[in-house]
Design an enzyme around this catalytic site. Structure first.
Site, PDB file in Angstrom:
ATOM      1  N   HIS A  23       3.104 -11.705  33.329  1.00 36.67           N
ATOM      2  CA  HIS A  23       2.741 -12.976  32.678  1.00 36.67           C
ATOM      3  C   HIS A  23       3.990 -13.676  32.145  1.00 36.67           C
ATOM      4  O   HIS A  23       4.147 -14.894  32.315  1.00 36.67           O
ATOM      5  CB  HIS A  23       1.792 -12.734  31.488  1.00 36.67           C
ATOM      6  N   LYS A  47     -16.762 -10.280  26.877  1.00 36.06           N
ATOM      7  CA  LYS A  47     -15.884  -9.154  27.244  1.00 36.06           C
ATOM      8  C   LYS A  47     -15.576  -8.343  26.009  1.00 36.06           C
ATOM      9  O   LYS A  47     -15.602  -8.869  24.901  1.00 36.06           O
ATOM     10  CB  LYS A  47     -14.567  -9.695  27.820  1.00 36.06           C
ATOM     11  N   ARG A  96      -0.179 -12.629  42.719  1.00 40.68           N
ATOM     12  CA  ARG A  96       0.636 -11.434  42.961  1.00 40.68           C
ATOM     13  C   ARG A  96       0.587 -10.991  44.415  1.00 40.68           C
ATOM     14  O   ARG A  96       1.554 -10.464  44.945  1.00 40.68           O
ATOM     15  CB  ARG A  96       0.145 -10.272  42.084  1.00 40.68           C
ATOM     16  N   SER A 134      -2.881  -6.218  33.584  1.00 43.91           N
ATOM     17  CA  SER A 134      -3.208  -5.762  32.224  1.00 43.91           C
ATOM     18  C   SER A 134      -4.100  -4.525  32.299  1.00 43.91           C
ATOM     19  O   SER A 134      -3.957  -3.582  31.517  1.00 43.91           O
ATOM     20  CB  SER A 134      -3.947  -6.861  31.458  1.00 43.91           C
TER      21      SER A 134
HETATM   22  O1  PNS Z   1      -6.754 -13.569  33.115  1.00 42.51           O
HETATM   23  P1  PNS Z   1      -8.054 -13.896  33.788  1.00 42.51           P
HETATM   24  O2  PNS Z   1      -9.174 -13.070  33.163  1.00 42.51           O
HETATM   25  O3  PNS Z   1      -7.995 -13.787  35.284  1.00 42.51           O
HETATM   26  O4  PNS Z   1      -8.363 -15.446  33.450  1.00 42.51           O
HETATM   27  C1  PNS Z   1      -9.545 -16.072  33.874  1.00 42.51           C
HETATM   28  C2  PNS Z   1      -9.677 -17.491  33.261  1.00 42.51           C
HETATM   29  C3  PNS Z   1      -9.556 -17.450  31.762  1.00 42.51           C
HETATM   30  C4  PNS Z   1      -8.581 -18.378  33.839  1.00 42.51           C
HETATM   31  C5  PNS Z   1     -11.048 -18.062  33.709  1.00 42.51           C
HETATM   32  O5  PNS Z   1     -12.043 -17.133  33.430  1.00 42.51           O
HETATM   33  C6  PNS Z   1     -11.393 -19.399  33.037  1.00 42.51           C
HETATM   34  O6  PNS Z   1     -10.761 -20.393  33.269  1.00 42.51           O
HETATM   35  N1  PNS Z   1     -12.430 -19.383  32.176  1.00 42.51           N
HETATM   36  C7  PNS Z   1     -12.864 -20.542  31.465  1.00 42.51           C
HETATM   37  C8  PNS Z   1     -14.267 -20.979  31.895  1.00 42.51           C
HETATM   38  C9  PNS Z   1     -14.225 -21.951  33.060  1.00 42.51           C
HETATM   39  O7  PNS Z   1     -13.622 -23.003  32.989  1.00 42.51           O
HETATM   40  N2  PNS Z   1     -14.909 -21.590  34.177  1.00 42.51           N
HETATM   41  C10 PNS Z   1     -15.062 -22.421  35.338  1.00 42.51           C
HETATM   42  C11 PNS Z   1     -13.803 -22.584  36.159  1.00 42.51           C
HETATM   43  S1  PNS Z   1     -13.582 -21.366  37.381  1.00 42.51           S
END
Ligand code: PNS
Length: 171
Positions: A23, A47, A96, A134
């Site tokens: 990150h 979560k 990645r 992570s």
């Molecule tokens: O680190 P992660 O868990 O892969 O991140 C995921 C994240 C936070 C980018 C994604 O879950 C997110 O954007 N959540 C917010 C809700 C949202 O906007 N959902 C619709 C778009 S896909």
């Protein structure tokens, strides 16, 4: 109409439980491309993370405290709504490996469907971080393996504090 902040703003969203050096690598690359990059930690009540949202916010802020152009914040709700509020025109995500691609493309296209003016940019970390996540950091640490060099020193120290050195951590 809201006034645009000076310069181009990008949002780098994620769970960051915990922040890894992968990150950090993406954030540094993003900071070199944009006037400001906002590291946006998702508040997700569904979560059960290892680190609370406050802990993740505090750790990321400490890591980037002397890095101008990097801001750390939390958000809930739709990412595109948050990006709009922050007047960000770009969402940055790390890629990645090919295995990340399908999920990232799905999210990018859904976000474009929701807001056609916000672009997603996928950035590759340094090769040495392509296997890093992570989830694996937590698993390796829980089983007594070393995470030195995989996470910022401060995060490694917080993992030890939270759990006692490498023992009993549930992932
Ligand atoms: O680190 P992660 O868990 O892969 O991140 C995921 C994240 C936070 C980018 C994604 O879950 C997110 O954007 N959540 C917010 C809700 C949202 O906007 N959902 C619709 C778009 S896909």
């Amino acid at each position: 109409m809201a006034t645009r902040p000076s310069g181009r703003v990008a949002v780098y969203p994620g769970t960051f439980d915990p922040l890894t050096n992968g990150h950090v690598d993406i954030i540094q690359r993003g900071a070199a491309l944009f006037d400001r990059i906002v590291v946006a930690i998702l508040i997700n009540p569904t979560k059960s993370p290892l680190f609370t949202i406050e802990e993740r916010l505090e750790m990321a802020r400490a890591v980037f405290k002397s890095r101008p152009g990097v801001e750390v914040d939390t958000f809930d709700g739709l990412l595109v709504d948050y990006a709009r509020r922050r007047q960000a025109s770009v969402i940055v995500r790390g890629l990645r490996a090919i295995s990340d691609f399908e999920y990232e493309m799905q999210m990018a296209l859904m976000n474009r469907h929701l807001s056609s003016t916000i672009e997603t940019i996928l950035m590759m970390p340094a090769e040495s971080y392509t296997y890093l996540s992570s989830r694996l950091v937590k698993e390796v640490f829980a089983l007594g393996g070393s995470v030195r060099g995989l996470v910022p020193d401060l995060v490694e120290a917080r993992l030890k504090e939270k759990t006692g050195v490498g023992s009993g951590l549930r992932v």
